[in-house]
Write a protein that holds these residues in place. Structure first.
Motif, PDB file in Angstrom:
ATOM      1  N   CYS A 135       1.151  -1.455   0.028  1.00  0.00           N
ATOM      2  CA  CYS A 135      -0.039   0.022  -0.041  1.00  0.00           C
ATOM      3  C   CYS A 135       0.988   1.246   0.027  1.00  0.00           C
ATOM      4  O   CYS A 135       1.806   1.274   0.792  1.00  0.00           O
ATOM      5  N   CYS A 182      -0.128   3.359   3.755  1.00  0.00           N
ATOM      6  CA  CYS A 182       0.185   2.564   4.972  1.00  0.00           C
ATOM      7  C   CYS A 182       1.402   1.463   4.897  1.00  0.00           C
ATOM      8  O   CYS A 182       1.674   0.788   6.130  1.00  0.00           O
ATOM      9  N   CYS A 188      -4.075  -0.245  -0.288  1.00  0.00           N
ATOM     10  CA  CYS A 188      -4.869  -1.437   0.344  1.00  0.00           C
ATOM     11  C   CYS A 188      -6.313  -0.822   0.348  1.00  0.00           C
ATOM     12  O   CYS A 188      -6.562   0.358   0.064  1.00  0.00           O
ATOM     13  N   CYS A 211      -7.250   2.226   2.619  1.00  0.00           N
ATOM     14  CA  CYS A 211      -6.471   3.375   2.146  1.00  0.00           C
ATOM     15  C   CYS A 211      -7.169   4.078   0.731  1.00  0.00           C
ATOM     16  O   CYS A 211      -7.596   5.176   0.513  1.00  0.00           O
TER      17      CYS A 211
HETATM   18 ZN   LIG Z   1      -3.228   1.025   3.274  1.00  0.00          ZN
END
Ligand SMILES: [Zn+2]
Length: 123
Positions: free
Chosen positions: A90, A93, A111, A114
């Protein structure tokens, strides 16, 4: 650290290359091909001042180009992340993106959590 098998990554890279070529072709066609021919045809059929209609068509052209440009960006970014060995992580994150999600959307950079947050920020 890399959670995708070399085989999975190769498969996704193939998908991305394919998508990149498709988008390239569509953008080229869009700018040089049918849309221009149709547009010329429509202009020929009109009499008098066609400025307002042309204005509207130009907006549609831009909308399609924007979407295609965004997809091109995402596909290009995903390919760059493969080069850097960061693909499938991601962008926000750093969590691993499940292979199933990447298979459905090989250019996914975030992801699910997010991506949803980024979508909401954009609105
Ligand atoms: Zn993420």
């Amino acid at each position: 650290m890399q959670h995708l098998t070399p085989g999975q990554q190769a498969l996704l890279k193939t998908e991305l290359d394919l998508r990149l070529r498709q988008l390239d072709r569509r953008v080229t066609e869009h700018h040089q091909g049918t849309s221009r021919a149709e547009h010329a045809h429509q202009v020929l059929e009109q009499d008098g001042d066609d400025a307002p209609q042309r204005e509207g068509e130009r907006e549609i052209d831009f909308a399609i180009s924007d979407l295609e440009a965004r997809e091109l960006d995402a596909v290009g970014a995903a390919l760059a992340r493969i080069e850097r060995g960061q693909y499938g992580l991601c962008a926000d994150c750093g969590a691993t993106i499940p292979f199933d999600r990447l298979k459905a959307e090989p250019w996914a950079l975030r992801c699910v959590g997010c991506a949803t947050a980024a979508e909401q920020r954009r609105r």
